[in-house]
Design a protein around this motif. Structure first.
Motif, PDB file in Angstrom:
ATOM      1  N   UNK A 289      -4.845   8.152 -12.237  1.00 32.25           N
ATOM      2  CA  UNK A 289      -5.010   9.403 -11.490  1.00 32.25           C
ATOM      3  C   UNK A 289      -5.964  10.352 -12.239  1.00 32.25           C
ATOM      4  N   UNK A 290      -5.792  10.407 -13.540  1.00 30.35           N
ATOM      5  CA  UNK A 290      -6.607  11.302 -14.351  1.00 30.35           C
ATOM      6  C   UNK A 290      -8.085  10.920 -14.287  1.00 30.35           C
TER       7      UNK A 290
ATOM      8  N   UNK B  55       0.101  16.879 -11.839  1.00 26.12           N
ATOM      9  CA  UNK B  55      -1.051  17.762 -12.009  1.00 26.12           C
ATOM     10  C   UNK B  55      -0.690  19.218 -11.746  1.00 26.12           C
ATOM     11  N   UNK B  56       0.254  19.424 -10.821  1.00 28.08           N
ATOM     12  CA  UNK B  56       0.545  20.837 -10.545  1.00 28.08           C
ATOM     13  C   UNK B  56       1.868  21.297 -11.128  1.00 28.08           C
TER      14      UNK B  56
ATOM     15  N   UNK C  67       2.291  10.773  -9.281  1.00 30.75           N
ATOM     16  CA  UNK C  67       1.377  11.088 -10.374  1.00 30.75           C
ATOM     17  C   UNK C  67       0.621  12.374 -10.093  1.00 30.75           C
ATOM     18  N   UNK C  68       0.247  12.552  -8.839  1.00 29.45           N
ATOM     19  CA  UNK C  68      -0.486  13.770  -8.488  1.00 29.45           C
ATOM     20  C   UNK C  68       0.394  14.997  -8.731  1.00 29.45           C
ATOM     21  N   UNK C  69       1.695  14.818  -8.572  1.00 28.84           N
ATOM     22  CA  UNK C  69       2.604  15.935  -8.826  1.00 28.84           C
ATOM     23  C   UNK C  69       2.505  16.438 -10.251  1.00 28.84           C
TER      24      UNK C  69
ATOM     25  N   UNK D 240     -10.413   9.067  -3.183  1.00 30.01           N
ATOM     26  CA  UNK D 240      -9.358   9.004  -4.192  1.00 30.01           C
ATOM     27  C   UNK D 240      -8.608   7.689  -4.069  1.00 30.01           C
ATOM     28  N   UNK D 241      -8.295   7.314  -2.812  1.00 28.89           N
ATOM     29  CA  UNK D 241      -7.526   6.091  -2.611  1.00 28.89           C
ATOM     30  C   UNK D 241      -8.293   4.864  -3.087  1.00 28.89           C
TER      31      UNK D 241
ATOM     32  N   UNK E 239      -5.713  20.195  -7.492  1.00 29.52           N
ATOM     33  CA  UNK E 239      -5.826  18.772  -7.183  1.00 29.52           C
ATOM     34  C   UNK E 239      -4.455  18.199  -6.825  1.00 29.52           C
ATOM     35  N   UNK E 240      -3.458  18.516  -7.639  1.00 32.98           N
ATOM     36  CA  UNK E 240      -2.113  18.011  -7.380  1.00 32.98           C
ATOM     37  C   UNK E 240      -1.560  18.523  -6.068  1.00 32.98           C
ATOM     38  N   UNK E 241      -1.782  19.806  -5.790  1.00 27.75           N
ATOM     39  CA  UNK E 241      -1.224  20.407  -4.574  1.00 27.75           C
ATOM     40  C   UNK E 241      -1.829  19.785  -3.324  1.00 27.75           C
TER      41      UNK E 241
ATOM     42  N   UNK F  23       0.833  -1.188   0.000  1.00 33.56           N
ATOM     43  CA  UNK F  23       0.000   0.000   0.000  1.00 33.56           C
ATOM     44  C   UNK F  23       0.882   1.258   0.000  1.00 33.56           C
TER      45      UNK F  23
ATOM     46  N   UNK G 276       2.274   1.903  -3.422  1.00 38.30           N
ATOM     47  CA  UNK G 276       1.334   2.498  -4.341  1.00 38.30           C
ATOM     48  C   UNK G 276       1.097   3.972  -4.033  1.00 38.30           C
TER      49      UNK G 276
ATOM     50  N   UNK H 278      -2.804  16.851  -2.805  1.00 36.78           N
ATOM     51  CA  UNK H 278      -2.312  15.498  -2.516  1.00 36.78           C
ATOM     52  C   UNK H 278      -0.912  15.477  -1.916  1.00 36.78           C
ATOM     53  N   UNK H 279      -0.248  16.615  -1.845  1.00 40.46           N
ATOM     54  CA  UNK H 279       1.130  16.624  -1.349  1.00 40.46           C
ATOM     55  C   UNK H 279       1.193  16.619   0.180  1.00 40.46           C
ATOM     56  N   UNK H 280       2.372  16.273   0.673  1.00 47.03           N
ATOM     57  CA  UNK H 280       2.591  16.310   2.114  1.00 47.03           C
ATOM     58  C   UNK H 280       2.541  17.747   2.602  1.00 47.03           C
TER      59      UNK H 280
ATOM     60  N   UNK I 281      -6.523  21.419 -12.137  1.00 44.79           N
ATOM     61  CA  UNK I 281      -5.458  20.419 -12.155  1.00 44.79           C
ATOM     62  C   UNK I 281      -4.427  20.715 -11.061  1.00 44.79           C
TER      63      UNK I 281
ATOM     64  N   UNK J 249      -8.021   4.662  -6.787  1.00 43.09           N
ATOM     65  CA  UNK J 249      -6.702   4.226  -7.246  1.00 43.09           C
ATOM     66  C   UNK J 249      -6.517   2.736  -7.000  1.00 43.09           C
ATOM     67  N   UNK J 250      -7.048   2.263  -5.843  1.00 43.07           N
ATOM     68  CA  UNK J 250      -6.971   0.843  -5.504  1.00 43.07           C
ATOM     69  C   UNK J 250      -7.648  -0.001  -6.578  1.00 43.07           C
TER      70      UNK J 250
ATOM     71  N   UNK K 168      -9.434  11.854 -10.893  1.00 47.13           N
ATOM     72  CA  UNK K 168      -9.634  13.314 -10.872  1.00 47.13           C
ATOM     73  C   UNK K 168     -10.926  13.678 -11.598  1.00 47.13           C
TER      74      UNK K 168
ATOM     75  N   UNK L 114       1.835  23.552 -14.222  1.00 50.10           N
ATOM     76  CA  UNK L 114       1.200  24.844 -13.962  1.00 50.10           C
ATOM     77  C   UNK L 114       2.109  25.719 -13.111  1.00 50.10           C
TER      78      UNK L 114
ATOM     79  N   UNK M 286       1.395   9.553  -5.405  1.00 48.95           N
ATOM     80  CA  UNK M 286       1.743  10.920  -5.048  1.00 48.95           C
ATOM     81  C   UNK M 286       2.550  11.550  -6.181  1.00 48.95           C
TER      82      UNK M 286
END
Lengths: 295, 270
Positions: free
Chosen positions: B174-175, A17-18, A13-15, B164-165, B88-90, A3, A6, B92-94, B85, B168-169, B178, A21, A11
């Motif tokens: 990802x797209x 996205x931004x 992949x999510x990058x 979201x998880x 959404x990406x931001x 887990x 994955x 998901x970040x730490x 976009x 993905x599972x 989203x 931009x 994460x």
């Protein structure tokens, strides 16, 4: 384990996205800043036929010794201080006043929103109309209480304050709404407890409520201060910097230098100076005046 | 009882001060020239639509209206599409990376517009772009993106992470997640952000004043050209003002809650 793996990939992949931009924004910002600095170090003016020359810090020296610019700077500071403090104090007072249950509270909240979503140019026109020396409502009301008419926008001693009134009218609601929503999150039992102990309303406001509003107040003051550096619409519509330059702020001066005199490099120098000052003020505020956790 | 009366008196005063300017503009637009400048002011009058007729047959106003519509809607759609976009990406970040990203986005909103309007003007003039809709659309989209990101982030973070998880599972990309899972949930936020972008673009003056040409003037600039006519025609001017601001006030009211949130999400005026 699986887990975790994955999660790691997703994460990344999510990058995607931004990154494009934010990367583009950063690139554009740095390119613009670089170009702005390049312009400041040259002598580009659309009014002369002289070729482009590197002039070093000449534009900055000119700014430091430009009497008109210095006066505009002083006016900018005066405007920021007055606008921000009036808006925050008045806003907080109104919010405290409205912090009770009454019929039509929702309606009041909606109505208070109107000035800040009104097109700023129209707000400027409206106040120009109200401040009109001959047929404006302000002078009409003053005449009913026996005060002689004032040439609000034509008198160099009062024009800045007329614009200030319009700015206060348009932006105090912002502070009111921000403070109202914070007040609603304040636990009421604390206030009740203080009241039970026999504390006066003034003491409760000062010692219990205001400290809890500190963060909101700081944010509101910060936003209002930044915005009043940039204030342009009201000034342009109401006075265009006049009469006799009495309402010309740095922002307006920069505009005039750029688009009336077409002295591009010098205008850029003013704009860059304004940006630097704003940022330093912000940093200082952030460092010393802000409670923890406020950006 | 006395306290209650006092409360409503002060409340009435606050509402009066807030609304009188708006009321005065709208009623003046419905008055004849004689009534508009009567001293003492007339409070009761026979309304006339004469001023509106004048404005609506003015080609400059119609042109400005069309320009404002085209520019504010296109620029806002573009900004929202791109910002969604990024937001959404931001989200998901730490926490650390997120804070620095949001800080960067916010810092873009602090610089005075004049800092980038002058170079843009100079460049576009040399490239001969000054009188095009494309230039204004691009600039407004560019300005709205950071704002839209900071606001959309607050909507996206309300979407449960599990949604979201779970997607993905199940092996969705990802797209896909989203597009099919997250976006439908934040639809309301997207609409509100879009309306605010339109509102800001519609109301914006400085950029339009500098960068628009004869064919691309937006309404706030058009209305200032009404000012320089011999004397000010307050009747036509207030009618035009009403037509420009009322739709925006109504739109703004629709997204009430978001307005303040949006303004706090980054200092508002570009």
């Amino acid at each position: 384990m699986k887990r975790h793996g994955m999660h790691h990939i997703s994460r990344n992949h999510a990058r995607m996205f931004y990154q494009p931009v934010v990367g583009f924004l950063a690139l554009a910002a740095f390119a613009l800043l670089g170009y702005a600095i390049w312009l400041c170090l040259h002598n580009i003016s659309l009014m002369t036929t002289k070729g482009t020359q590197f002039v070093g810090f000449q534009n900055f020296v000119r700014l430091a010794t430009d009497w008109r610019g210095l006066q505009a700077l002083w006016r900018t500071v005066l405007f920021i201080v007055l606008a921000t403090s009036f808006e925050v104090i008045l806003g907080i007072a109104i919010a405290l006043f409205l912090d009770q249950e009454f019929r039509g509270k929702k309606f009041v909240r909606a109505v208070i929103l109107v000035p800040m979503i009104m097109t700023p140019v129209i707000a400027g026109l409206t106040w120009r109309f109200l401040f009109n020396a001959q047929s404006g409502m302000i002078n009409y009301w003053l005449s009913t209480i026996g005060v002689a008419p004032v040439d609000w926008l034509g008198n160099p001693n009062v024009a800045l304050y007329a614009v200030l009134v319009a700015d206060i009218w348009q932006w105090t609601p912002f502070v009111v709404l921000l403070a109202m929503s914070t007040l609603e999150t304040i636990p009421k039992d604390l206030v009740e407890a203080a009241r039970m102990d026999g504390a006066s309303e003034v003491r409760i406001i000062w010692h219990v409520i205001l400290p809890m509003l500190r963060r909101t107040l700081a944010v509101a003051a910060l936003i209002r201060a930044i915005d009043s550096v940039k204030a342009f619409d009201l000034f342009y519509i109401m006075t265009k910097g006049g009469p006799a330059l009495s309402t010309e702020t740095q922002n307006l001066y920069g505009y005039t230098v750029a688009f009336t005199n077409f002295d591009i490099s010098y205008a850029m120098t003013i704009a860059l100076f304004l940006t630097i000052v704003t940022n330093i003020a912000l940093m200082l505020l952030n460092r010393f005046a802000m409670p923890k956790g406020v950006r | 009882m006395l306290k209650k009366i006092l409360f409503y008196l002060i409340l009435a005063l606050i509402l009066f001060v807030t609304l009188f300017p708006l009321y005065w503009v709208v009623t003046t637009s419905l008055k004849t020239l004689r009534d508009a400048f009567a001293m003492p002011p007339v409070w009761l009058f026979a309304p006339t639509l004469e001023n509106y007729g004048k404005v609506l047959t003015n080609p400059a106003f119609i042109k400005g209206f069309a320009n404002s519509m085209i520019i504010s809607i296109t620029a806002s759609v573009l900004a929202i599409a791109i910002a969604a976009f990024a937001a959404y990406g931001i989200v998901q970040q730490g926490p650390e990376r997120r804070r620095s990203l949001e800080g960067f986005v916010l810092s873009l909103r602090i610089a005075p517009v004049i800092l980038f309007v002058i170079p843009t003007y100079y460049l576009s003039m040399r490239l001969g772009l000054l009188n095009s809709h494309g230039l204004l659309i691009a600039i407004y989209a560019f300005i709205n993106i950071p704002f839209a990101i900071s606001l959309l982030v607050t909507f996206f973070e309300e979407v449960p992470k599990e949604m979201r998880e779970a997607g993905l599972m199940d092996g969705a990309s990802e797209l896909r997640v989203f597009w099919h899972i997250v976006l439908p949930v934040v639809r309301g936020g997207l609409v509100a952000t879009f309306i605010l972008c339109v509102l800001f673009t519609w109301n914006e003056f400085f950029i339009a004043l500098v960068l628009s040409g004869r064919n691309t003037q937006t309404l706030p600039v058009t209305i200032t050209s009404f000012l320089t006519f011999q004397g000010i025609e307050w009747g036509a001017l207030t009618a035009a003002a009403t037509l420009i601001m009322l739709p925006m006030i109504i739109l703004g009211m629709l997204v009430q809650g978001t307005v303040v949130r949006g303004m706090a999400a980054g200092s508002v005026k570009g």
